[in-house]
Design a protein around this motif. Structure first.
Motif, short mmCIF file in Angstrom:
data_model
loop_
_atom_site.label_atom_id
_atom_site.label_comp_id
_atom_site.label_asym_id
_atom_site.label_seq_id
_atom_site.Cartn_x
_atom_site.Cartn_y
_atom_site.Cartn_z
N PHE A 193 7.18 -0.34 -6.48
CA PHE A 193 6.80 -0.20 -5.07
C PHE A 193 5.68 0.83 -4.92
O PHE A 193 4.68 0.60 -4.23
CB PHE A 193 8.02 0.22 -4.25
CG PHE A 193 7.75 0.42 -2.80
CD1 PHE A 193 7.85 -0.63 -1.90
CD2 PHE A 193 7.42 1.68 -2.30
CE1 PHE A 193 7.60 -0.44 -0.54
CE2 PHE A 193 7.17 1.89 -0.95
CZ PHE A 193 7.27 0.82 -0.08
N ALA A 194 5.83 1.98 -5.58
CA ALA A 194 4.83 3.04 -5.48
C ALA A 194 3.48 2.59 -6.03
O ALA A 194 2.43 2.84 -5.41
CB ALA A 194 5.32 4.28 -6.23
N LYS A 195 3.50 1.94 -7.16
CA LYS A 195 2.24 1.49 -7.78
C LYS A 195 1.59 0.39 -6.95
O LYS A 195 0.36 0.35 -6.79
CB LYS A 195 2.51 1.00 -9.21
CG LYS A 195 2.83 2.12 -10.19
CD LYS A 195 3.06 1.58 -11.58
CE LYS A 195 3.18 2.71 -12.61
NZ LYS A 195 4.30 3.61 -12.32
N ASP A 196 2.40 -0.51 -6.41
CA ASP A 196 1.86 -1.60 -5.59
C ASP A 196 1.17 -1.08 -4.34
O ASP A 196 0.27 -1.74 -3.79
CB ASP A 196 2.98 -2.57 -5.18
CG ASP A 196 3.43 -3.46 -6.32
OD1 ASP A 196 2.71 -3.51 -7.36
OD2 ASP A 196 4.49 -4.10 -6.20
N HIS A 197 1.57 0.11 -3.88
CA HIS A 197 0.99 0.65 -2.65
C HIS A 197 0.03 1.80 -2.92
O HIS A 197 -0.33 2.55 -2.00
CB HIS A 197 2.10 1.09 -1.70
CG HIS A 197 2.90 -0.07 -1.16
ND1 HIS A 197 4.00 -0.58 -1.82
CD2 HIS A 197 2.74 -0.83 -0.05
CE1 HIS A 197 4.49 -1.60 -1.13
NE2 HIS A 197 3.73 -1.77 -0.06
N GLY A 198 -0.38 1.93 -4.16
CA GLY A 198 -1.43 2.87 -4.50
C GLY A 198 -1.08 4.33 -4.40
O GLY A 198 -1.96 5.18 -4.25
#
Length: 280
Positions: A207-212
């Motif tokens: 989730f964190a990586k997908d949202h930068g």
């Protein structure tokens, strides 16, 4: 973020909200719109059938008092250097806030609350506050206590990280990026809503990586209830702000419905930022 709406009844709790809004406005170079709602609409329209001279005189007195209260507020030191505007409305509280937020294309609403009973003096009763938080298309920050020099170094984002929150979370991510904050992602688990840590932490990392997100940490926190867990976790992390997304579907609707968000808002000593999940 360029425009902030602050409803006020000029109470201590509304003043706390004004101070917080001023701090945020300075960080974003934003304009503050102060709004006061007069609960007697006949005063806005002059003489109407059945309205006595005493009614009119009382109405004029109230309007004069409101203008004096506004002037006192605008002279507060914490507003020095802040671009401000004022407005008086005569509709209901919720209707006035919605109309002003739409008219001025407001980016954030900042409201003071008084524990479980909403505003003192009945400016905002609890049901009005809850309704605004649940239904407002504009992000809402509520605060119970005075926040002295908030640095927003740590922002707690509590969620179940299910489907349907991505678009809404981007607003939180943008705010965190602008404030150079560390986002503490937390999934609270309870006896009735238990998950194993490893797959949940993996999902949070994705989730964190997908949202930068670049400055973040992932946590699982076990507690008696979601509300208690979020407040305890935020205290342990010495956080500056709690953020949630309400009205999602599936797990999100179960875990962070309006009632849970309302409980956090009324019990947390920290400001609480609530964003409604966008409809698909």
């Amino acid at each position: 973020m360029k425009k902030i709406l602050v409803p006020t009844d000029f109470s201590e709790y509304a003043l706390n909200a004004a101070k917080l809004a001023a701090n945020i406005a300075k960080k974003f170079d934003a304009r503050i719109y102060f709004l006061h709602v007069v609960s007697m609409p006949q005063y806005a329209t002059g003489v109407i059938p059945g309205q006595s001279g005493q009614d009119i005189a009382e109405g004029l007195f109230i309007l004069k008092k409101v203008k004096m209260d506004f002037q006192k507020l605008l002279n507060e030191d914490f507003l020095e250097g802040v671009n401000v505007a004022t407005a008086i409305q005569y509709d209901g509280v919720y209707e006035s806030i919605v109309s002003q937020a739409k008219k001025h294309e407001i980016d954030l609403i900042v409201m003071g609350t008084h524990g479980s009973s909403g505003y003192v003096n009945d400016f905002f009763i609890g049901s009005n506050t809850d309704k605004i938080v649940r239904l407002s298309e504009t992000p809402v920050i509520t605060t119970r206590e005075e926040v002295v020099n908030p640095k927003f170094e740590k922002i707690v984002f509590a969620s179940d990280f299910g489907d349907g929150i991505g678009d809404s979370f981007r607003k939180i991510a943008d705010i965190a990026d602008k404030l150079d904050s560390t986002v503490e992602l937390v999934r609270v688990i309870t006896r009735d809503d238990f998950y194993f840590s490893r797959p949940m932490l993996d999902a949070m990392e994705i989730f964190a990586k997908d949202h930068g997100l670049s400055n973040y940490n992932c946590h699982i926190y076990a507690a008696e209830s979601v509300q208690i867990g979020i407040n305890e976790f935020a205290k342990r992390k010495n956080a500056d702000l709690i953020t949630t997304i309400t009205h999602g579907r599936r797990g999100l609707a179960r875990l962070f419905n309006g009632s849970v968000t309302s409980d956090i808002m009324k019990s947390s000593p920290l400001p609480v930022l609530s964003i409604r999940a966008e409809k698909k």
